[in-house]
Scaffold this active site. Structure first.
Site, PDB file in Angstrom:
ATOM      1  N   ARG A  31       0.806  -1.226   0.000  1.00 39.10           N
ATOM      2  CA  ARG A  31       0.000   0.000   0.000  1.00 39.10           C
ATOM      3  C   ARG A  31       0.836   1.272   0.000  1.00 39.10           C
ATOM      4  NH1 ARG A  31      -4.633  -1.852   4.358  1.00 39.10           N
ATOM      5  NH2 ARG A  31      -6.152  -2.612   2.842  1.00 39.10           N
ATOM      6  N   GLY A 129       6.051 -22.540   9.633  1.00 37.50           N
ATOM      7  CA  GLY A 129       7.202 -23.344  10.022  1.00 37.50           C
ATOM      8  C   GLY A 129       8.305 -22.450  10.553  1.00 37.50           C
ATOM      9  N   ALA A 133      12.624 -14.621   7.827  1.00 35.87           N
ATOM     10  CA  ALA A 133      12.631 -14.058   6.477  1.00 35.87           C
ATOM     11  C   ALA A 133      14.038 -13.917   5.901  1.00 35.87           C
ATOM     12  CB  ALA A 133      11.918 -12.704   6.486  1.00 35.87           C
ATOM     13  N   LYS A 184       3.420 -19.300  19.177  1.00 35.91           N
ATOM     14  CA  LYS A 184       4.864 -19.331  19.462  1.00 35.91           C
ATOM     15  C   LYS A 184       5.440 -17.928  19.542  1.00 35.91           C
ATOM     16  CE  LYS A 184       6.077 -18.184  15.159  1.00 35.91           C
ATOM     17  NZ  LYS A 184       7.031 -17.166  14.691  1.00 35.91           N
ATOM     18  N   ASP A 237       9.235 -24.211  14.831  1.00 37.56           N
ATOM     19  CA  ASP A 237       9.045 -22.764  14.726  1.00 37.56           C
ATOM     20  C   ASP A 237       9.309 -22.086  16.067  1.00 37.56           C
ATOM     21  OD1 ASP A 237       8.461 -20.341  13.582  1.00 37.56           O
ATOM     22  OD2 ASP A 237       6.315 -20.690  13.370  1.00 37.56           O
ATOM     23  N   ARG A 248      11.738 -10.824  15.568  1.00 37.83           N
ATOM     24  CA  ARG A 248      11.210  -9.561  16.085  1.00 37.83           C
ATOM     25  C   ARG A 248      10.613  -9.755  17.477  1.00 37.83           C
ATOM     26  NH1 ARG A 248       7.566  -8.152  10.967  1.00 37.83           N
ATOM     27  NH2 ARG A 248       7.867 -10.360  10.586  1.00 37.83           N
ATOM     28  N   VAL A 272       6.242  -4.811  12.944  1.00 41.72           N
ATOM     29  CA  VAL A 272       5.229  -5.400  13.811  1.00 41.72           C
ATOM     30  C   VAL A 272       5.778  -6.664  14.465  1.00 41.72           C
ATOM     31  CG1 VAL A 272       2.952  -6.494  13.891  1.00 41.72           C
ATOM     32  CG2 VAL A 272       3.320  -4.464  12.463  1.00 41.72           C
ATOM     33  N   GLU A 274       4.208  -9.730  16.096  1.00 45.92           N
ATOM     34  CA  GLU A 274       2.871 -10.314  16.169  1.00 45.92           C
ATOM     35  C   GLU A 274       2.498 -10.810  17.568  1.00 45.92           C
ATOM     36  OE1 GLU A 274       0.465 -10.185  14.274  1.00 45.92           O
ATOM     37  OE2 GLU A 274       0.968 -10.438  12.170  1.00 45.92           O
TER      38      GLU A 274
END
Length: 320
Positions: A31, A129, A133, A184, A237, A248, A272, A274
């Protein structure tokens, strides 16, 4: 295949890069018009995934200006943004893959349920999993699980993503795979708190094992399979996210343990985390199913500013 990846952050960009390397025609949708223009010009996501050249078979599109009609659509936006994104998916068919890892903030609903409600004609499933990134972009070997109610779309997702560095297995446990990926993140914040407080590996191991038991119990209450929580989408994970400085959520937790406020901790990572909104949603979900989750309650109490990180550890040492 023709694949659309919705979400031009680090995670969405890494998935788009992986798919493009596998030879698919990929549209990366976001966006922020300026960032999209920058990626188109430089062939690099300088803000979220710098240092990786984006191949020519990735195109960059404004989500607000296109109609999604790809054979496969990957949703890689923060959980809090998914409801807004579904407005662009209304009535969509094809394969819809939830790659976001969280719960709907207000309702605590699973994200696949949110998408399915808007896209009853689509094949909705989840990909999850131990998938940091940056490591995916680097081509470091890892695995993931594609979970759908039906075998065919799961196999198509597997075939689209699988390569020498990314192996995908197939599951029909959509609830378990999605829930494990969401919960997790909360435990990773707690693991970071433990390290930030200066505790040792014993403390973190005890915390994570107890947290794994709790998220498994909630999963079973929702109809998930225990084996999912012991596999790559669960333990795999969790280990990757709760022990890595690339995570993060771990970094937010570590900052909290070191004495930073939540606002300072989140600002320090610039993206972010999560686990922050998921912690409260998980408590609400557990309450609806009558599942006690002391570890998650302790982490959420710290996130909500009700107690200090060190007090959370003390509570867990005396609670059953």
């Amino acid at each position: 295949m023709n694949v659309a990846v919705v979400g031009a952050g680090s995670w969405g960009t890494a998935l788009a890069l992986l798919l493009a390397r596998n030879g698919h025609d990929v549209s990366l949708l976001g966006r922020d018009v300026q960032e999209l223009a920058s990626m188109k010009e430089t062939r690099e996501n300088k803000r979220y995934l710098p240092g990786f050249q984006l191949p020519p078979n990735i195109t960059f599109l404004n989500l607000n200006e296109v109609e999604l009609s790809a054979e496969m659509t990957i949703l890689a936006v923060p959980s809090g943004a998914l409801s807004d994104v579904t407005a662009h998916l209304e009535g969509a068919a094809g394969i819809l893959v939830v790659a976001s890892k969280g719960l709907e903030p207000d309702s605590g609903r699973l994200l696949c349920d949110v998408v399915e409600e808007v896209c009853p004609r689509g094949e909705v499933g989840v990909l999850s999993g131990p998938n940091l990134a940056v490591e995916i972009a680097r081509g470091i070997p890892t695995v993931a699980v594609a979970a759908f109610k039906d075998t065919k779309p799961a196999e198509q997702v597997r075939d689209a993503f699988t390569c020498k560095s990314f192996r995908v297995s197939v599951s029909d446990d959509v609830v378990g795979v999605e829930l494990a990926g969401a919960l997790k993140n909360v435990l990773a914040i707690g693991a970071g708190m433990s390290d930030g407080l200066g505790f040792g590996d014993n403390t973190k191991g005890a915390f994570l094992s107890r947290g794994l038991m709790e998220m498994s119990r909630l999963g079973l209450a929702l109809g998930a399979k225990m084996e999912t929580f012991l596999g790559p989408a669960g333990v795999g994970d969790l280990f990757a996210t709760a022990a890595s400085s690339l995570s993060r959520n771990y970094r937010v937790g570590r900052a909290l343990g070191e004495g930073k406020t939540l606002a300072e901790a989140v600002a320090s990572i610039g993206q972010v985390a999560e686990g922050v909104p998921t912690s409260h949603a998980a408590i609400a979900l557990a309450a609806r199913y009558g599942v006690t989750m002391r570890v998650f309650e302790a982490v959420d109490a710290v996130i909500q500013g009700k107690i200090e990180p060190r007090d959370a550890v003390s509570i867990l040492m005396v609670s059953r």
